[in-house]
Design an enzyme around this catalytic site. Sequence first.
Site, PDB file in Angstrom:
ATOM      1  N   ASP A  34      12.743  60.948 -69.571  1.00 47.50           N
ATOM      2  CA  ASP A  34      12.188  62.296 -69.659  1.00 47.50           C
ATOM      3  C   ASP A  34      13.332  63.271 -69.960  1.00 47.50           C
ATOM      4  O   ASP A  34      14.397  63.206 -69.349  1.00 47.50           O
ATOM      5  CB  ASP A  34      11.520  62.664 -68.326  1.00 47.50           C
ATOM      6  CG  ASP A  34      10.590  63.852 -68.463  1.00 47.50           C
ATOM      7  OD1 ASP A  34       9.389  63.705 -68.220  1.00 47.50           O
ATOM      8  OD2 ASP A  34      11.090  64.962 -68.817  1.00 47.50           O
ATOM      9  N   ILE A  35      13.109  64.138 -70.906  1.00 41.41           N
ATOM     10  CA  ILE A  35      14.162  65.055 -71.345  1.00 41.41           C
ATOM     11  C   ILE A  35      14.447  66.147 -70.293  1.00 41.41           C
ATOM     12  O   ILE A  35      15.528  66.734 -70.282  1.00 41.41           O
ATOM     13  CB  ILE A  35      13.765  65.666 -72.706  1.00 41.41           C
ATOM     14  CG1 ILE A  35      14.982  66.029 -73.535  1.00 41.41           C
ATOM     15  CG2 ILE A  35      12.837  66.844 -72.562  1.00 41.41           C
ATOM     16  CD1 ILE A  35      14.651  66.314 -74.983  1.00 41.41           C
ATOM     17  N   GLN A  97      -1.673  67.409 -66.974  1.00 35.39           N
ATOM     18  CA  GLN A  97      -1.106  66.819 -68.193  1.00 35.39           C
ATOM     19  C   GLN A  97      -0.681  67.911 -69.170  1.00 35.39           C
ATOM     20  O   GLN A  97      -1.409  68.885 -69.392  1.00 35.39           O
ATOM     21  CB  GLN A  97      -2.142  65.898 -68.862  1.00 35.39           C
ATOM     22  CG  GLN A  97      -1.586  65.106 -70.032  1.00 35.39           C
ATOM     23  CD  GLN A  97      -2.585  64.101 -70.605  1.00 35.39           C
ATOM     24  OE1 GLN A  97      -3.784  64.153 -70.294  1.00 35.39           O
ATOM     25  NE2 GLN A  97      -2.102  63.205 -71.441  1.00 35.39           N
ATOM     26  N   HIS A 103       1.011  58.740 -70.539  1.00 30.77           N
ATOM     27  CA  HIS A 103       2.349  58.353 -70.083  1.00 30.77           C
ATOM     28  C   HIS A 103       2.370  58.265 -68.567  1.00 30.77           C
ATOM     29  O   HIS A 103       1.682  59.012 -67.880  1.00 30.77           O
ATOM     30  CB  HIS A 103       3.422  59.340 -70.563  1.00 30.77           C
ATOM     31  CG  HIS A 103       3.110  60.765 -70.277  1.00 30.77           C
ATOM     32  ND1 HIS A 103       2.244  61.514 -71.042  1.00 30.77           N
ATOM     33  CD2 HIS A 103       3.534  61.587 -69.286  1.00 30.77           C
ATOM     34  CE1 HIS A 103       2.166  62.733 -70.547  1.00 30.77           C
ATOM     35  NE2 HIS A 103       2.935  62.797 -69.477  1.00 30.77           N
ATOM     36  N   HIS A 105       4.957  58.454 -65.342  1.00 32.58           N
ATOM     37  CA  HIS A 105       6.275  58.900 -64.883  1.00 32.58           C
ATOM     38  C   HIS A 105       6.788  57.913 -63.832  1.00 32.58           C
ATOM     39  O   HIS A 105       6.062  57.590 -62.885  1.00 32.58           O
ATOM     40  CB  HIS A 105       6.185  60.273 -64.203  1.00 32.58           C
ATOM     41  CG  HIS A 105       5.688  61.382 -65.073  1.00 32.58           C
ATOM     42  ND1 HIS A 105       6.527  62.316 -65.631  1.00 32.58           N
ATOM     43  CD2 HIS A 105       4.438  61.731 -65.467  1.00 32.58           C
ATOM     44  CE1 HIS A 105       5.822  63.193 -66.328  1.00 32.58           C
ATOM     45  NE2 HIS A 105       4.548  62.866 -66.242  1.00 32.58           N
TER      46      HIS A 105
END
Length: 142
Positions: A34-35, A97, A103, A105
């Site tokens: 995750d960025i 979301q 996705h 996490h």
Amino acid sequence: MTAYDPNNIFAKILRGEFPCHKVFEDDHVLAFLDIMPRSPGHTLVIPKASARNIIDIKLEDYLHVARATHKIAAAAKTAFNADGLTIQQFNEASGGQVVFHLHVHVMPRHDGIALLPPASRREDAKVLEDHAAKLIAALQGT
Ligand code: 5GP
């Protein structure tokens, strides 16, 4: 429910149109950092199938995501010497979301350390490189 949008950011990552710090890939899934990690090593596991979330994903595709999540969780615990893990998956805006490609996490946790709020800080690329390398090394040991 709104139709799947092939221009969402994770679809672009899957097509190689946008970079990511890849941790794991097979025929069915991609896992990358995750960025804006909520904890060091925060990883996202996504299906290669075009699914918006748990409401429209085919069971077979979801099972591939579940299998990869299980694998990444074990590697994340080892790589970050974690005391625990938080696994989350949000569905639709009302469910939290933000990116509309399914996705999961995977967030390594340490006793007494809270998660950062979502999207609070974009991590330095060098740190993400280092964290991806740690996860890849741990995956090689699984
Ligand atoms: P959710 O849709 O489950 O609320 O979360 C979307 C997640 O995607 C957030 O944790 C956010 O930090 C992450 N994210 C958003 N844009 C990007 C991006 O361009 N690259 C990566 N690697 N993660 C992203």
